[in-house]
Write a protein that holds these residues in place. Sequence first.
Motif, PDB file in Angstrom:
ATOM      1  N   UNK A 106       6.455  -8.121  -7.570  1.00  0.00           N
ATOM      2  CA  UNK A 106       5.204  -7.426  -7.267  1.00  0.00           C
ATOM      3  C   UNK A 106       4.700  -7.779  -5.864  1.00  0.00           C
ATOM      4  N   UNK A 107       4.883  -9.036  -5.496  1.00  0.00           N
ATOM      5  CA  UNK A 107       4.459  -9.465  -4.165  1.00  0.00           C
ATOM      6  C   UNK A 107       5.249  -8.714  -3.093  1.00  0.00           C
ATOM      7  N   UNK A 108       6.543  -8.578  -3.326  1.00  0.00           N
ATOM      8  CA  UNK A 108       7.395  -7.832  -2.392  1.00  0.00           C
ATOM      9  C   UNK A 108       6.934  -6.376  -2.294  1.00  0.00           C
ATOM     10  N   UNK A 109       6.633  -5.781  -3.454  1.00  0.00           N
ATOM     11  CA  UNK A 109       6.177  -4.384  -3.469  1.00  0.00           C
ATOM     12  C   UNK A 109       4.932  -4.231  -2.603  1.00  0.00           C
ATOM     13  N   UNK A 110       4.011  -5.194  -2.703  1.00  0.00           N
ATOM     14  CA  UNK A 110       2.760  -5.112  -1.942  1.00  0.00           C
ATOM     15  C   UNK A 110       2.979  -5.367  -0.451  1.00  0.00           C
ATOM     16  N   UNK A 111       3.788  -6.381  -0.150  1.00  0.00           N
ATOM     17  CA  UNK A 111       3.934  -6.789   1.245  1.00  0.00           C
ATOM     18  C   UNK A 111       4.931  -5.941   2.013  1.00  0.00           C
ATOM     19  N   UNK A 112       6.034  -5.545   1.365  1.00  0.00           N
ATOM     20  CA  UNK A 112       7.098  -4.807   2.060  1.00  0.00           C
ATOM     21  C   UNK A 112       7.011  -3.300   1.821  1.00  0.00           C
ATOM     22  N   UNK A 113       6.338  -2.915   0.737  1.00  0.00           N
ATOM     23  CA  UNK A 113       6.240  -1.483   0.447  1.00  0.00           C
ATOM     24  C   UNK A 113       7.424  -0.939  -0.325  1.00  0.00           C
ATOM     25  N   UNK A 141       1.445   1.126  -5.265  1.00  0.00           N
ATOM     26  CA  UNK A 141       1.044  -0.242  -5.586  1.00  0.00           C
ATOM     27  C   UNK A 141      -0.304  -0.563  -4.941  1.00  0.00           C
ATOM     28  N   UNK A 142      -0.678   0.200  -3.904  1.00  0.00           N
ATOM     29  CA  UNK A 142      -1.954  -0.034  -3.220  1.00  0.00           C
ATOM     30  C   UNK A 142      -3.012   1.013  -3.574  1.00  0.00           C
ATOM     31  N   UNK A 143      -2.731   1.850  -4.561  1.00  0.00           N
ATOM     32  CA  UNK A 143      -3.685   2.894  -4.928  1.00  0.00           C
ATOM     33  C   UNK A 143      -5.031   2.293  -5.348  1.00  0.00           C
ATOM     34  N   UNK A 144      -6.099   3.020  -5.026  1.00  0.00           N
ATOM     35  CA  UNK A 144      -7.423   2.556  -5.442  1.00  0.00           C
ATOM     36  C   UNK A 144      -7.690   2.917  -6.897  1.00  0.00           C
ATOM     37  N   UNK A 145      -6.853   3.795  -7.458  1.00  0.00           N
ATOM     38  CA  UNK A 145      -6.974   4.202  -8.862  1.00  0.00           C
ATOM     39  C   UNK A 145      -6.265   3.182  -9.760  1.00  0.00           C
ATOM     40  N   UNK A 146      -7.010   2.569 -10.649  1.00  0.00           N
ATOM     41  CA  UNK A 146      -6.487   1.503 -11.492  1.00  0.00           C
ATOM     42  C   UNK A 146      -5.225   1.922 -12.250  1.00  0.00           C
ATOM     43  N   UNK A 163       4.224  -1.686 -13.057  1.00  0.00           N
ATOM     44  CA  UNK A 163       5.228  -1.749 -14.133  1.00  0.00           C
ATOM     45  C   UNK A 163       6.551  -1.135 -13.672  1.00  0.00           C
ATOM     46  N   UNK A 164       6.449  -0.024 -12.950  1.00  0.00           N
ATOM     47  CA  UNK A 164       7.665   0.617 -12.447  1.00  0.00           C
ATOM     48  C   UNK A 164       8.384  -0.300 -11.458  1.00  0.00           C
ATOM     49  N   UNK A 165       7.599  -0.999 -10.631  1.00  0.00           N
ATOM     50  CA  UNK A 165       8.179  -1.896  -9.632  1.00  0.00           C
ATOM     51  C   UNK A 165       8.878  -3.077 -10.297  1.00  0.00           C
ATOM     52  N   UNK A 166       8.275  -3.607 -11.350  1.00  0.00           N
ATOM     53  CA  UNK A 166       8.870  -4.748 -12.055  1.00  0.00           C
ATOM     54  C   UNK A 166      10.162  -4.337 -12.755  1.00  0.00           C
ATOM     55  N   UNK A 167      10.211  -3.105 -13.198  1.00  0.00           N
ATOM     56  CA  UNK A 167      11.366  -2.598 -13.944  1.00  0.00           C
ATOM     57  C   UNK A 167      12.560  -2.277 -13.044  1.00  0.00           C
ATOM     58  N   UNK A 168      12.274  -1.765 -11.847  1.00  0.00           N
ATOM     59  CA  UNK A 168      13.331  -1.192 -11.014  1.00  0.00           C
ATOM     60  C   UNK A 168      14.475  -2.139 -10.656  1.00  0.00           C
ATOM     61  N   UNK A 169      14.228  -3.369 -10.232  1.00  0.00           N
ATOM     62  CA  UNK A 169      15.361  -4.224  -9.867  1.00  0.00           C
ATOM     63  C   UNK A 169      16.332  -4.441 -11.029  1.00  0.00           C
ATOM     64  N   UNK A 170      15.799  -4.482 -12.234  1.00  0.00           N
ATOM     65  CA  UNK A 170      16.664  -4.724 -13.384  1.00  0.00           C
ATOM     66  C   UNK A 170      17.400  -3.453 -13.783  1.00  0.00           C
TER      67      UNK A 170
END
Length: 388
Positions: A267-274, A289-294, A302-309
């Motif tokens: 998640x940190x990578x998603x935020x920092x690297x895009x 990942x930076x959307x203002x909509x919760x 969740x999609x970001x956490x899933x993708x590498x696997x």
Amino acid sequence: MEKKGVKIDPDFLDKKSKEFSLYLEKLEKDIIQLAGEGFNISSPLQLSKILFEKLALPTKGIKKTKNGYSTGQKELEKLKDYHPIIAKIEEFREYSKLKNTYIDALPKLADKNNRIHSTFNQDITSTGRLSSTNPNLQNIPIRSELGRQIRQGFISDNNNVIISADYSQFELRLAAALSNDTGLINSFKNNEDIHSKTASEMFNIPLDEVSKDQRRAAKVINFGVLYGMSAHRLASELGTNYYEAKHFIDNYFNSRKPIADFIQKTLLKAEQEGYVETFYGRQRPTPDIKSSNFIIRETAKRAAANMPIQGTEADLMKRAMIKIHKKITKTGLGDQILQIHDSILIESPKENAAKIAEILKYEMENIAPELPINLKVDINIGQNWLDI
DNA sequence: CGAGTCTGTTTG
DNA sequence: GTATCAAACAGACTCG
């Protein structure tokens, strides 16, 4: 796979179609009778009016859609005790789905040799998986007994067999490898029952004292919580309350620290690297990942956490398919006919089956020696897709 | 009438 | 207060 195609048995499917037609007519008659008037059972809008207006079934706790009360499977289940029409509708849905989507649709797509040529898209999914269209052969039923029978309609040509090779617990093994969870890696190495093992750690009890319910809970968690399943949904799946479910999840991440850390790192990578990426560098952008909509933001997490696997699985499968093409197709032993994400199907003359099985197992299990996990492949051989 | 959306169901 | 990921497709329905 596209050129070779997969053979179907039109006579079998025609027979099934007639069976299903007869039963659907009977169901339709019963449903109309119980409703007291004719209507289109396939129309959620009309069905909703019959259930909640005409029959005045309780609407408490029933989800709303844009057009009224939902008639989805989950909602129908809640109404089962209130009216005998519900069970009939569920049956109608199951039979008509199978008939319309598979039994009647597949024979129309076959060539003169009764083979179906699906298209395998290589640039559609956001994780790197293949997808299958026209028809989709990656969602042929298996979970329900009724639907599973359709697989009997997929057959091998004369003197041939179908060989399947499935990665066992692919997703969990990849999660263990990518997070370097040595405990989990060792459990797989020792061929332990992974759901029981998870339960024993979550509940802090010896392996041989894990109850059936505890194992079941661990199994749901192993598949769901990894990608952010809420305590709310876990509770409803397990039939427990919210607080117990929340407790389970906390325990899970406490006993699986490396996996919790891996998700945080991703998640940190998603935020920092895009973007996030697979073990081999396939990338997925993560702008939301930076959307203002919760809701959009949390969905993106969740999609970001899933993708590498999921994506690393896809990379490995593609690599395996290329290897298999080299070792099995180019040598004239047999042909790949389908890929279903963690599973490959080969058709070959039956005298080649034993040799092919050996090659499949070896090549697929050794496709990623650079990963700290032992992969396990199960092989089955049969004359049709039901028997494997 | 065709394109697109909604609801619901199938799979890994 | 919000909540599992990844797909395809049938049939009903809406809109231009």
